[in-house]
Design a protein around this motif. Sequence first.
Motif, mmCIF file in Angstrom:
data_model
loop_
_atom_site.group_PDB
_atom_site.id
_atom_site.type_symbol
_atom_site.label_atom_id
_atom_site.label_comp_id
_atom_site.label_asym_id
_atom_site.label_seq_id
_atom_site.Cartn_x
_atom_site.Cartn_y
_atom_site.Cartn_z
ATOM 1 N N ASN A 38 5.829 4.945 -39.627
ATOM 2 C CA ASN A 38 5.738 3.389 -38.575
ATOM 3 C C ASN A 38 7.145 2.769 -38.620
ATOM 4 O OD1 ASN A 38 2.643 3.816 -38.667
ATOM 5 N ND2 ASN A 38 3.175 2.126 -39.226
ATOM 6 N N ALA A 39 7.761 3.489 -39.758
ATOM 7 C CA ALA A 39 9.576 2.225 -39.464
ATOM 8 C C ALA A 39 10.358 3.431 -39.030
ATOM 9 C CB ALA A 39 10.251 2.441 -40.796
ATOM 10 N N VAL A 40 10.416 5.238 -38.759
ATOM 11 C CA VAL A 40 11.453 5.465 -37.830
ATOM 12 C C VAL A 40 10.660 5.453 -36.555
ATOM 13 C CG1 VAL A 40 11.392 8.134 -36.720
ATOM 14 C CG2 VAL A 40 11.356 6.720 -39.355
ATOM 15 N N ASN A 41 9.268 5.086 -36.186
ATOM 16 C CA ASN A 41 8.592 4.734 -34.874
ATOM 17 C C ASN A 41 9.132 3.174 -34.236
ATOM 18 O OD1 ASN A 41 6.828 5.736 -33.077
ATOM 19 N ND2 ASN A 41 5.869 3.897 -33.532
ATOM 20 N N ARG A 42 8.989 2.769 -34.862
ATOM 21 C CA ARG A 42 9.925 1.221 -34.183
ATOM 22 C C ARG A 42 10.947 1.684 -33.554
ATOM 23 N NH1 ARG A 42 9.982 -1.353 -39.476
ATOM 24 N NH2 ARG A 42 12.236 -0.280 -38.991
ATOM 25 N N LYS A 47 15.631 2.507 -29.836
ATOM 26 C CA LYS A 47 16.300 3.588 -29.509
ATOM 27 C C LYS A 47 16.456 3.738 -27.815
ATOM 28 C CE LYS A 47 19.027 8.167 -30.014
ATOM 29 N NZ LYS A 47 20.149 7.428 -29.813
ATOM 30 N N PHE A 48 15.471 4.570 -27.533
ATOM 31 C CA PHE A 48 15.460 4.854 -25.936
ATOM 32 C C PHE A 48 14.422 4.157 -24.917
ATOM 33 C CE2 PHE A 48 15.109 8.583 -29.166
ATOM 34 C CZ PHE A 48 16.170 9.650 -28.297
ATOM 35 N N GLY A 49 13.370 2.715 -25.937
ATOM 36 C CA GLY A 49 13.432 1.822 -24.670
ATOM 37 C C GLY A 49 12.113 2.082 -24.476
ATOM 38 N N VAL A 50 11.128 3.325 -25.269
ATOM 39 C CA VAL A 50 9.652 3.577 -24.308
ATOM 40 C C VAL A 50 9.022 3.749 -25.770
ATOM 41 C CG1 VAL A 50 9.937 4.143 -22.168
ATOM 42 C CG2 VAL A 50 10.614 5.746 -24.065
ATOM 43 N N SER A 51 7.644 3.226 -25.419
ATOM 44 C CA SER A 51 6.751 3.797 -26.402
ATOM 45 C C SER A 51 6.478 5.477 -26.646
ATOM 46 C CB SER A 51 5.357 3.175 -26.563
ATOM 47 O OG SER A 51 4.713 3.465 -25.365
ATOM 48 N N ASP A 52 6.692 6.144 -25.781
ATOM 49 C CA ASP A 52 6.871 7.613 -25.421
ATOM 50 C C ASP A 52 8.460 8.416 -25.951
ATOM 51 O OD1 ASP A 52 7.755 7.601 -22.897
ATOM 52 O OD2 ASP A 52 6.518 8.597 -22.476
ATOM 53 N N TRP A 53 8.854 7.852 -26.918
ATOM 54 C CA TRP A 53 10.296 7.551 -27.271
ATOM 55 C C TRP A 53 10.903 9.422 -27.116
ATOM 56 C CZ3 TRP A 53 9.669 11.038 -31.754
ATOM 57 C CH2 TRP A 53 8.824 10.295 -32.127
ATOM 58 N N ASP A 113 21.235 5.361 -35.831
ATOM 59 C CA ASP A 113 19.867 3.894 -34.911
ATOM 60 C C ASP A 113 19.047 4.089 -36.260
ATOM 61 O OD1 ASP A 113 19.972 4.006 -32.255
ATOM 62 O OD2 ASP A 113 20.615 5.904 -31.984
ATOM 63 N N LEU A 114 18.770 5.322 -36.736
ATOM 64 C CA LEU A 114 17.464 5.618 -38.129
ATOM 65 C C LEU A 114 17.676 5.526 -39.831
ATOM 66 C CD1 LEU A 114 16.591 9.076 -37.903
ATOM 67 C CD2 LEU A 114 15.390 6.772 -36.539
ATOM 68 N N ARG A 115 19.447 4.105 -39.567
ATOM 69 C CA ARG A 115 19.768 3.907 -41.229
ATOM 70 C C ARG A 115 18.861 2.252 -40.767
ATOM 71 N NH1 ARG A 115 26.460 2.951 -39.448
ATOM 72 N NH2 ARG A 115 26.000 1.736 -37.363
ATOM 73 N N ARG A 116 18.664 2.069 -39.895
ATOM 74 C CA ARG A 116 17.709 0.943 -39.550
ATOM 75 C C ARG A 116 16.556 0.756 -39.830
ATOM 76 N NH1 ARG A 116 21.038 -0.108 -34.702
ATOM 77 N NH2 ARG A 116 18.737 0.781 -33.865
ATOM 78 N N VAL A 117 16.145 1.948 -40.490
ATOM 79 C CA VAL A 117 14.793 1.960 -41.099
ATOM 80 C C VAL A 117 14.582 1.615 -43.244
ATOM 81 C CG1 VAL A 117 12.634 4.000 -41.788
ATOM 82 C CG2 VAL A 117 14.186 4.451 -40.415
#
Length: 198
Positions: A38-42, A47-53, A113-117
């Motif tokens: 869930n955190a990576v998905n968020r 990062k990509f600005g869309v739900s289907d990143w 980007d993913l370090r914010r997970v």
Amino acid sequence: MPRPPGDEAKALRHYQCNIQISEALYPVLSTLEVALRNAVNRELIHKFGVSDWYSHFSTTPGLAKLNKDITGAQQQITRRNELVTPPKVVAELTLGFWVRLFNAEFERTLWKDLRRVFPNLPKVQKQRKNVSAPLNNFRNLRNRVFHNEPICWRFTHLQQAHQEMRTVLGWINKDLPSWLQPIDRFDSVLQDVINKLK
């Protein structure tokens, strides 16, 4: 060659203990997998600005190799005659997929980007390798548990792995370890198993 007397009883006792420990690990394994996903998905949505990143992977240098996983997840959903939606794709992707995103091959494209997970990871430790190693340990143990492989031979290693998973959970969300506490029976079950095998 005939087995010595008592070997079968001992093997069955070990098998039973393996099941008990595997069951006791389920709360932390399950919670960590869902929290990580869930955190990576968020963060990928951010990062990509869309739900289907994942639709951006083919045009993002270094990420096209992940398309095979995305296609596989979409095919699984289609085989069940379900509508392919971003939440279903996210749920269908394997733990191996999520953990792989933290490997060295994606450090340049994703780590920033993913370090914010992991908002609660101490700043001095906030390097990709300090996250990747425990996540890969977690994936390996989770796969051994879910594939019914023996895990009850190195008890100290299991205790360390359990603690490491709780630590990573706290990195993701500081409240998760205490939320998990009432249903996490690992320590007491492990002690019971150790006593049985003495």
